[in-house]
Design a protein around this motif. Structure first.
Motif, mmCIF file in Angstrom:
data_model
loop_
_atom_site.group_PDB
_atom_site.id
_atom_site.type_symbol
_atom_site.label_atom_id
_atom_site.label_comp_id
_atom_site.label_asym_id
_atom_site.label_seq_id
_atom_site.Cartn_x
_atom_site.Cartn_y
_atom_site.Cartn_z
ATOM 1 N N GLN A 159 3.234 17.574 -10.052
ATOM 2 C CA GLN A 159 3.736 19.636 -9.115
ATOM 3 C C GLN A 159 3.990 19.190 -7.633
ATOM 4 O OE1 GLN A 159 2.750 22.554 -11.683
ATOM 5 N NE2 GLN A 159 4.188 23.110 -11.034
ATOM 6 N N GLY A 160 4.741 19.502 -7.440
ATOM 7 C CA GLY A 160 4.937 19.903 -5.702
ATOM 8 C C GLY A 160 5.464 18.725 -4.738
ATOM 9 N N SER A 210 10.771 19.967 -7.369
ATOM 10 C CA SER A 210 9.754 20.912 -7.456
ATOM 11 C C SER A 210 9.545 22.297 -5.999
ATOM 12 C CB SER A 210 8.000 19.797 -7.880
ATOM 13 O OG SER A 210 7.901 19.346 -6.727
ATOM 14 N N ILE A 211 9.859 20.994 -5.539
ATOM 15 C CA ILE A 211 9.752 21.655 -3.864
ATOM 16 C C ILE A 211 10.705 23.330 -3.855
ATOM 17 C CG2 ILE A 211 9.801 21.457 -1.326
ATOM 18 C CD1 ILE A 211 9.038 19.119 -1.684
ATOM 19 N N LYS A 212 12.103 22.324 -4.302
ATOM 20 C CA LYS A 212 13.679 23.443 -3.956
ATOM 21 C C LYS A 212 12.858 24.903 -5.027
ATOM 22 C CE LYS A 212 16.923 20.722 -3.846
ATOM 23 N NZ LYS A 212 18.246 19.828 -4.304
ATOM 24 N N LYS A 213 12.009 24.652 -6.236
ATOM 25 C CA LYS A 213 11.249 25.525 -7.308
ATOM 26 C C LYS A 213 10.439 27.055 -6.655
ATOM 27 C CE LYS A 213 11.876 22.991 -11.768
ATOM 28 N NZ LYS A 213 11.376 23.141 -12.881
ATOM 29 N N ALA A 215 7.409 28.086 -1.043
ATOM 30 C CA ALA A 215 5.813 28.129 -0.108
ATOM 31 C C ALA A 215 5.330 26.343 0.275
ATOM 32 C CB ALA A 215 5.522 28.875 -0.878
ATOM 33 N N LEU A 216 5.680 25.381 -0.046
ATOM 34 C CA LEU A 216 4.983 24.513 -0.084
ATOM 35 C C LEU A 216 5.254 23.600 1.100
ATOM 36 C CD1 LEU A 216 4.648 22.382 -4.080
ATOM 37 C CD2 LEU A 216 2.427 23.808 -2.368
ATOM 38 N N LEU A 217 6.435 23.861 1.355
ATOM 39 C CA LEU A 217 7.298 23.042 2.955
ATOM 40 C C LEU A 217 6.306 23.643 3.846
ATOM 41 C CD1 LEU A 217 11.139 23.888 2.407
ATOM 42 C CD2 LEU A 217 9.837 21.977 2.196
ATOM 43 N N PRO A 218 5.224 25.296 4.228
ATOM 44 C CA PRO A 218 4.350 24.992 5.808
ATOM 45 C C PRO A 218 2.939 24.255 6.037
ATOM 46 C CG PRO A 218 5.653 27.345 4.976
ATOM 47 C CD PRO A 218 6.014 26.056 4.008
ATOM 48 N N LEU A 219 3.883 23.919 4.319
ATOM 49 C CA LEU A 219 2.169 22.988 3.888
ATOM 50 C C LEU A 219 2.402 22.021 4.405
ATOM 51 C CD1 LEU A 219 -1.136 22.296 2.894
ATOM 52 C CD2 LEU A 219 0.616 22.295 1.103
ATOM 53 N N TYR A 220 3.652 21.237 4.187
ATOM 54 C CA TYR A 220 3.557 19.887 4.727
ATOM 55 C C TYR A 220 4.554 20.105 5.862
ATOM 56 C CZ TYR A 220 4.186 19.124 -0.486
ATOM 57 O OH TYR A 220 3.940 18.740 -1.866
ATOM 58 N N VAL A 221 4.863 20.490 6.776
ATOM 59 C CA VAL A 221 4.677 20.522 8.373
ATOM 60 C C VAL A 221 3.588 20.837 8.593
ATOM 61 C CG1 VAL A 221 5.540 22.265 10.020
ATOM 62 C CG2 VAL A 221 6.823 21.905 7.861
ATOM 63 N N CYS A 222 2.902 21.362 8.215
ATOM 64 C CA CYS A 222 0.552 21.367 9.295
ATOM 65 C C CYS A 222 0.428 19.548 9.103
ATOM 66 C CB CYS A 222 0.406 22.495 8.572
ATOM 67 S SG CYS A 222 1.139 24.083 9.363
#
Length: 85
Positions: free
Chosen positions: A4-5, A10-13, A16-23
């Motif tokens: 999941q994620g 699941s990213i569209k749902k 809030a996980l996007l900043p984590l992936y960017v970092c």
């Protein structure tokens, strides 16, 4: 089945996980850049022993530190050892 994620659905749902992936990507890019810089600019690393048998002589009057307050290295004593004397 993916974790999941990790899928686009699941990213569209959970955006809030996007900043984590960017970092994580920015950290990996920074670490990769620094490793590449160390491999190409560091005086301890030589890639061609035939063309440059004494690599410390190449950096005798050049700046190889990441930061140094000295501007002109031609007027200072080099920390490179003098083996030919």
């Amino acid at each position: 089945m993916t974790m999941q994620g990790l899928s686009m659905a699941s990213i569209k749902k959970n955006p809030a996980l996007l900043p984590l992936y960017v970092c994580i990507v920015a950290g990996m890019a920074g670490a990769g850049y620094y490793l590449l810089r160390l491999a190409t600019r560091s005086p301890e690393v030589t890639w061609s022993h035939k063309n440059n048998p004494e690599p410390w002589e190449h950096y005798r009057n050049k700046q190889y530190k990441f930061y140094s307050p000295i501007r002109d290295y031609s007027k200072t004593e080099s920390p490179a050892p003098k083996y030919n004397e």
